[in-house]
Scaffold this active site. Sequence first.
Site, short mmCIF file in Angstrom:
data_model
loop_
_atom_site.label_atom_id
_atom_site.label_comp_id
_atom_site.label_asym_id
_atom_site.label_seq_id
_atom_site.Cartn_x
_atom_site.Cartn_y
_atom_site.Cartn_z
N ASP A 118 7.56 5.09 -1.46
CA ASP A 118 7.36 4.44 -0.16
C ASP A 118 6.10 3.59 -0.27
O ASP A 118 5.00 4.10 -0.26
CB ASP A 118 7.21 5.51 0.92
CG ASP A 118 6.81 4.96 2.27
OD1 ASP A 118 6.91 3.73 2.48
OD2 ASP A 118 6.35 5.76 3.11
N GLU A 120 0.11 -1.32 5.64
CA GLU A 120 1.17 -0.83 6.53
C GLU A 120 0.94 0.63 6.89
O GLU A 120 1.14 1.04 8.03
CB GLU A 120 2.53 -1.02 5.84
CG GLU A 120 3.74 -0.76 6.74
CD GLU A 120 4.26 0.67 6.69
OE1 GLU A 120 5.22 0.97 7.42
OE2 GLU A 120 3.71 1.50 5.92
N ASP A 153 0.82 -1.21 0.00
CA ASP A 153 0.00 0.00 0.00
C ASP A 153 0.86 1.25 0.00
O ASP A 153 2.05 1.22 0.30
CB ASP A 153 -0.96 0.01 1.19
CG ASP A 153 -0.22 -0.03 2.53
OD1 ASP A 153 0.80 -0.74 2.64
OD2 ASP A 153 -0.66 0.64 3.48
N ASP A 190 12.29 -0.86 3.04
CA ASP A 190 11.37 0.26 3.28
C ASP A 190 12.07 1.44 3.95
O ASP A 190 11.43 2.21 4.65
CB ASP A 190 10.19 -0.23 4.13
CG ASP A 190 9.05 0.78 4.19
OD1 ASP A 190 9.00 1.67 3.32
OD2 ASP A 190 8.22 0.68 5.11
#
Length: 488
Positions: A116, A146, A79, A170
């Site tokens: 991101d 997340e 996501d 990440d």
Amino acid sequence: MNAHLERLSPPPLWRHFRTLCNTPRPSGHEAALVARLEDWAEARGLAHDRDAAGNLRLRKPATPGHEAAPGVVLQGHLDMVAQANADHPHDFTRDPIDTYVEDGWLHARHTTLGADNGLGVAAALAILEDEALTHGPLEALFTLEEESSMGGALNLAEDWLEGRVLLNLDSEDRGQVYIGCAGGADVVVDAQLPVAGLGDDETPVRLALTGLAGGHSGIDIDKGRGNANRLMVRALRALEAYDARLIDYRGGTLRNALPREAFATLALPAEEVAAARRRLAALEQELRAELAGVDDGLALSLDVAPPASAEGLTRDASRLLVAALHAAPCGVERMSVAVPGVVETSNNLGVVSLEAGRFHLCALVRSLRDSAVADLADRFRALFDLIGARTRVENAYPGWAPAPDSPLLARFRALHRDRLGVDPEVKVIHAGLECGILGAKYPEMAMISFGPLIRGAHSPDERVEIASVEEFWSLLRALVEDLAAAPA
């Protein structure tokens, strides 16, 4: 759309990122992307499965002769944060992200970019399709939601993953590797407050605070940027001198993004509108001076508006609510002594709303210490108890305790030094990487986190340095090959 991405280097990674940009994937709407990735895995003969929470795993067997190497899990979340400029209509559940290159950076037009964590996901997919790569057993773990709740990681199946090494993709700084992160929790406050009709002498006015930079509520919390909810409350306090009372309020859209805008409708005695405008003009100058050099776009405006409701909060209820919001913790609470230069505990007043007397607040508390998360959440409860509100704590997740002597970290540092000529900075981040949650479920798994250079995450200013993506890819590829030679 976004065909220009495939002309960037490395082509396999950017090709996958193009797919992510063209597939809408805000938190809670990852199903289309999951289906597309499953089809891709099927076409390549890769095993794939999901756990009960919907997290997706893709698997590739080891290069022949490297079956005994420790299994590697490449991990990212599917996501993205859905933020657009107020004047830009964008449906994140249907519209693709429109990207462009400028001065060596990739941007999106008027929205978040989704680097991101789209670049981490794209890198994992590119590794899986790289037939020239020597590797041990590979798993790619793609979690859900997340950005909204850590829900995918929190509900990840135990005894599902087989790998012994996890590479979280990440992070957002080149030349750095992360070995620890903050934990956190959502603090949710709700109340039904008393209302009263507007008097004949009261005029509805619309107060707007706009122009802030916003940003990531963990990484950017110490940069001195404005929080629209915090600053709007200062404006509301100033207008109480003119007998203003709240009718409705809307500020912020995500609990993990620094709010850039806030809007309120007030009931104000007609004869006080001019004086209120003068006070706000003075306050605007005060706030711009305070934020000079870090958030220079702040603007305050007050305009007469048609009534949003025939009722507003009673004057006492309005004052109590504004006072509680004014006293609420916001920003950096404490810096770490153990990890100098890193925020230990903070809070973001992320989302605040009021409609027909129904008040709602969602704040995100973060800390390197789980006890401090619990304490700050309890302070919210104690404060809002005073106005009769109900407070609950949701989506709590643990921090990730650093392991500075990890053999995995030593391997990464050696590779970084050999390939780039410098040691990476070893860091602990004041943000909620999923490593803390995953580590609690798989305590024997070694973990590090690294990634390309991303700036402005969680805001429409999000961008990624293109050269850093190639560097990130080179390091990831080299580390996977190095781990293939590691002893079992």
